[in-house]
Design a protein around this motif. Structure first.
Motif: not given
Length: 255
Positions: A187-200, A202-208
């Motif tokens: 889960v931690e690994e996939k969350h890291g990938e999704i967080k990277h998607l937010f940045q790439s 949107l250029g922002r972070d979202l609560s995940l």
């Protein structure tokens, strides 16, 4: 500074009014209902939204709707608009749950329309993404999550005042009575990938958030990992005492 986790539950098609009243009585009596250390939420079925919202009005618990239509009004028998959901007391709109996708034809495109409608009307858009067992077994998890995330966020108007979007990763193979709990490291690994998607994207972070067979045994391990901003809990939180117990364990661990 310790993170402030989102922790809540979706009642699905459960609870009579009497059972809803008992849940809110216990939850509203908890110190966590007015705490600044956690953002609690509860998502009842449509008939109980107003009742639950009224019972929790003096707390900081956010009440949600399990689905919304993307139009404000119209000839859509059986549907509920974001305007109606908000008027009933909802502050969150749950969008794209795997059961809606699988059983009721929800698509990536309708998820994006509903997410935009929620934000337009000042509702928190709680968007679910997740891979099926077949997609997981085929090694397509990353591809699926990327597609679902990018399309879901594609119509959001971020200029809307207070626009709030929260994403929940719920592996389809990990939820329900036959679900297999995912390993926290996965889960931690996939969350890291999704967080990277937010940045790439949107250029922002979202609560995940993470949801998928969250229970008293794995909640702390999940919630204390980087990139996991909270928990979307199923049957382990349908009893208010169960929810409060998990919240206590998690907030103690994060303190």
């Amino acid at each position: 500074m310790a993170k402030k986790p989102w922790i809540g539950t979706n009642w699905k098609m459960n609870k009579t009014f009497a059972e809803a009243d008992e849940f809110t009585r216990i939850l509203s009596g908890s110190d966590f209902a007015v705490s600044d250390n956690v953002q609690l939420f509860a998502i009842p079925s449509f008939p109980a939204i107003s009742r639950v919202a009224e019972a929790l009005k003096n707390t900081k618990v956010l009440v949600g709707a399990q689905n919304i239509h993307w139009e404000d009004e119209g000839q859509f028998t059986g549907e509920v608009s974001p305007v109606q959901a908000k008027d009933a007391g909802a502050r969150i709109a749950l969008i794209g749950h795997s059961e809606r996708r699988e059983m009721f034809g929800e698509t990536d495109e309708t998820v994006s329309l509903k997410a935009a409608a929620a934000v337009k009307h000042g509702l928190v858009a709680l968007i679910c993404i997740g891979d099926t067992r077949d997609e997981f077994d085929a090694g397509r998890t990353g591809e699926v999550l990327k597609r679902q995330t990018e399309i879901a966020l594609s119509r959001i108007d971020w200029s809307q005042s207070g626009a709030t979007v929260v994403v929940a990763y719920e592996p389809v193979w990990s939820i329900g009575t036959r679900g297999t709990p995912a390993e926290p490291a996965f889960v931690e690994e996939k969350h890291g990938e999704i967080k990277h998607l937010f940045q790439s994207s949107l250029g922002r972070d979202l609560s995940l958030l993470y949801g998928g067979s969250v229970n008293p045994q794995n909640a702390v391990d999940l919630a204390t990992r980087p990139g996991i901003d909270g928990l979307f809990i199923g049957r382990s939180a349908w009893n208010a005492d169960g929810l409060v117990s998990i919240v206590r364990d998690v907030t103690d661990a994060l303190a």
